[in-house]
Write a protein that holds these residues in place. Structure first.
Motif, short mmCIF file in Angstrom:
data_model
loop_
_atom_site.label_atom_id
_atom_site.label_comp_id
_atom_site.label_asym_id
_atom_site.label_seq_id
_atom_site.Cartn_x
_atom_site.Cartn_y
_atom_site.Cartn_z
N SER A 11 0.83 -1.19 0.00
CA SER A 11 0.00 0.00 0.00
C SER A 11 0.87 1.25 0.00
O SER A 11 2.07 1.19 0.29
CB SER A 11 -0.92 0.01 1.23
OG SER A 11 -1.89 1.03 1.12
N SER A 12 0.24 2.39 -0.31
CA SER A 12 0.93 3.68 -0.24
C SER A 12 -0.09 4.76 0.10
O SER A 12 -1.29 4.62 -0.18
CB SER A 12 1.63 4.00 -1.56
OG SER A 12 0.70 4.08 -2.62
N THR A 13 0.40 5.83 0.72
CA THR A 13 -0.49 6.91 1.13
C THR A 13 0.33 8.18 1.37
O THR A 13 1.55 8.11 1.56
CB THR A 13 -1.26 6.54 2.41
OG1 THR A 13 -2.17 7.58 2.74
CG2 THR A 13 -0.30 6.32 3.59
N THR A 14 -0.34 9.30 1.38
CA THR A 14 0.27 10.57 1.80
C THR A 14 -0.40 11.09 3.08
O THR A 14 -0.09 12.19 3.53
CB THR A 14 0.14 11.63 0.69
OG1 THR A 14 -1.23 11.81 0.35
CG2 THR A 14 0.93 11.21 -0.54
N ASP A 15 -1.28 10.28 3.64
CA ASP A 15 -1.99 10.65 4.87
C ASP A 15 -1.29 10.02 6.07
O ASP A 15 -1.23 8.79 6.16
CB ASP A 15 -3.43 10.15 4.78
CG ASP A 15 -4.27 10.54 5.99
OD1 ASP A 15 -3.70 10.89 7.05
OD2 ASP A 15 -5.51 10.49 5.89
N GLY B 112 8.79 9.38 2.42
CA GLY B 112 9.26 10.69 1.96
C GLY B 112 9.02 11.78 2.98
O GLY B 112 8.18 11.67 3.87
N GLY B 113 9.77 12.87 2.84
CA GLY B 113 9.63 14.00 3.74
C GLY B 113 10.44 13.80 5.00
O GLY B 113 11.20 12.84 5.15
N GLU B 114 10.28 14.74 5.94
CA GLU B 114 10.94 14.65 7.24
C GLU B 114 9.88 14.39 8.30
O GLU B 114 8.83 15.02 8.30
CB GLU B 114 11.69 15.94 7.55
CG GLU B 114 12.50 15.89 8.85
CD GLU B 114 13.29 17.15 9.12
OE1 GLU B 114 14.00 17.20 10.15
OE2 GLU B 114 13.18 18.08 8.31
N SER C 155 5.17 11.10 2.33
CA SER C 155 4.62 9.97 1.57
C SER C 155 5.07 8.68 2.25
O SER C 155 6.13 8.64 2.88
CB SER C 155 5.08 9.98 0.11
OG SER C 155 6.49 9.84 0.03
N PHE C 156 4.25 7.64 2.12
CA PHE C 156 4.54 6.37 2.80
C PHE C 156 4.16 5.23 1.88
O PHE C 156 3.05 5.17 1.36
CB PHE C 156 3.73 6.29 4.10
CG PHE C 156 3.97 5.04 4.89
CD1 PHE C 156 4.97 4.97 5.84
CD2 PHE C 156 3.18 3.91 4.69
CE1 PHE C 156 5.19 3.82 6.58
CE2 PHE C 156 3.39 2.75 5.42
CZ PHE C 156 4.40 2.71 6.36
N GLU D 118 -3.31 7.29 7.89
CA GLU D 118 -3.35 6.02 7.16
C GLU D 118 -2.01 5.30 7.28
O GLU D 118 -1.96 4.06 7.41
CB GLU D 118 -3.67 6.27 5.69
CG GLU D 118 -5.11 6.71 5.45
CD GLU D 118 -5.40 6.88 3.97
OE1 GLU D 118 -4.54 6.51 3.15
OE2 GLU D 118 -6.48 7.39 3.63
N ALA D 119 -0.92 6.05 7.27
CA ALA D 119 0.41 5.45 7.45
C ALA D 119 0.53 4.82 8.84
O ALA D 119 1.11 3.74 8.99
CB ALA D 119 1.50 6.50 7.24
#
Length: 312
Positions: free
Chosen positions: A9-13, A58-60, A39-40, A16-17
């Motif tokens: 799966s993947s998400t930007t929330d 992704g991200g910090e 992002s996850f 949800e991660a």
């Protein structure tokens, strides 16, 4: 072997991660808003004894929580800093061990990380075979490897485990059994055990008995997903004594014997079924990939492979 479970799966929330992390063997959460560039993505496969998770985040961000299982982490890109029990470190190029009941704090950025989760029961089973001690319960004194050499070896095992997940090879029960045993032994050797014990060397007479019982077990159960640990258990020996018995009588390790037995079985199958391809043989006899099977087969029996079959 237990039934295979997969998570992809993947998400930007972030919420949800968090749910995906909980599904992936842990009780973790991103403890502050990671920002718009978060992002996850997770690709995970395993069973009750062993699970391998491949993550790209992704991200910090900052996270905290703990695992129900032993978890070895290898970072292959980005930055990750961890803290457990007052110890802290940066983990790029050096694996670290998270233990059940010990809270882990992490700070990451643009991360590619692989987690290998091993159930406490599975690690205890392997430790009792390795050290020939039915009372041993593995307890580790630190999240850090004993030394750099063992840390590098553990990191290589983690990377191989990730390749098995990405390729789908981990779906095969025979491959999963061997991988589970190798990773558990790797953890026991890499990280500092409290009160570590070593089995007494076997005598020449007991080596003969160990060798006979182990080879008989392989003959009887070769078609099943057996591992070197299963061979040792069947022979009533530690893994160290098992290897000593095989090296003294054959000049090679127990795992080499098991591999050769599987190659011989594949060779016999090919003789009976000439049209059987390398993909089918590799899957049937528990090799991690067709390429690895082909190289091993060609080394043992000559470059037969699919090309020769097609020429028949």
């Amino acid at each position: 072997m237990d039934d295979l479970r997969r998570v992809r799966s993947s998400t930007t929330d972030p919420e949800e991660a968090d749910a995906l992390l909980r599904e992936a063997q842990g009780r973790f959460a991103f403890s502050r808003d990671p920002g718009a560039d978060f992002s996850f993505r997770v690709e995970q496969a395993g069973d009750d004894g062993l699970t391998v998770g491949v993550y790209r985040i992704g991200g910090e961000w900052v996270s905290d929580g703990e695992f129900d299982q032993f978890s070895v982490s290898g970072v292959f890109a980005g930055d990750y800093r961890w803290e457990m029990d007052g110890e802290r470190d940066s983990s790029y190029g050096v694996p670290f061990l998270a233990r059940p009941g010990h809270e882990l704090f992490g700070h990451g950025e643009s991360l590619s990380i692989v987690n290998v989760y091993i159930a406490p029961e599975r690690l205890r089973e392997v430790a009792r075979v390795v050290y020939a001690d039915d009372s041993i319960v593995p307890v580790f004194g630190s999240p850090r490897p004993v030394d750099l050499r063992r840390g590098r070896h553990m990191l290589q095992l983690v990377q191989v485990a990730a390749e098995f997940v990405n390729s789908g090879t981990i779906d095969d029960p025979m491959v999963r059994a061997g991988l589970s045993h190798a990773l558990a032994v790797g953890v026991l050797e890499c990280f500092p055990l409290t009160g570590e014990r070593r089995a007494r060397p076997a005598t020449a007479r007991s080596e003969l008995s160990i060798h006979r019982r182990a080879t008989r077990f392989v003959d009887d159960y070769l078609s099943l997903p057996i591992s070197v640990g299963d061979m040792a258990a069947a022979a009533g020996a530690s893994q160290y004594d098992l290897d000593a018995a095989f090296r003294s009588r054959t000049g090679a390790s127990a795992v080499s014997y098991l591999r050769a037995a599987r190659l011989a079985a594949a060779h016999a199958d090919r003789a009976r079924e000439p049209a059987l391809g390398d993909d089918a043989l590799a899957a049937r006899w528990g090799f991690a990939s067709t390429d690895r099977f082909r190289r091993a087969y060609d080394s043992a029996y000559g470059a037969v492979g699919d090309a020769a079959v097609e020429s028949l």
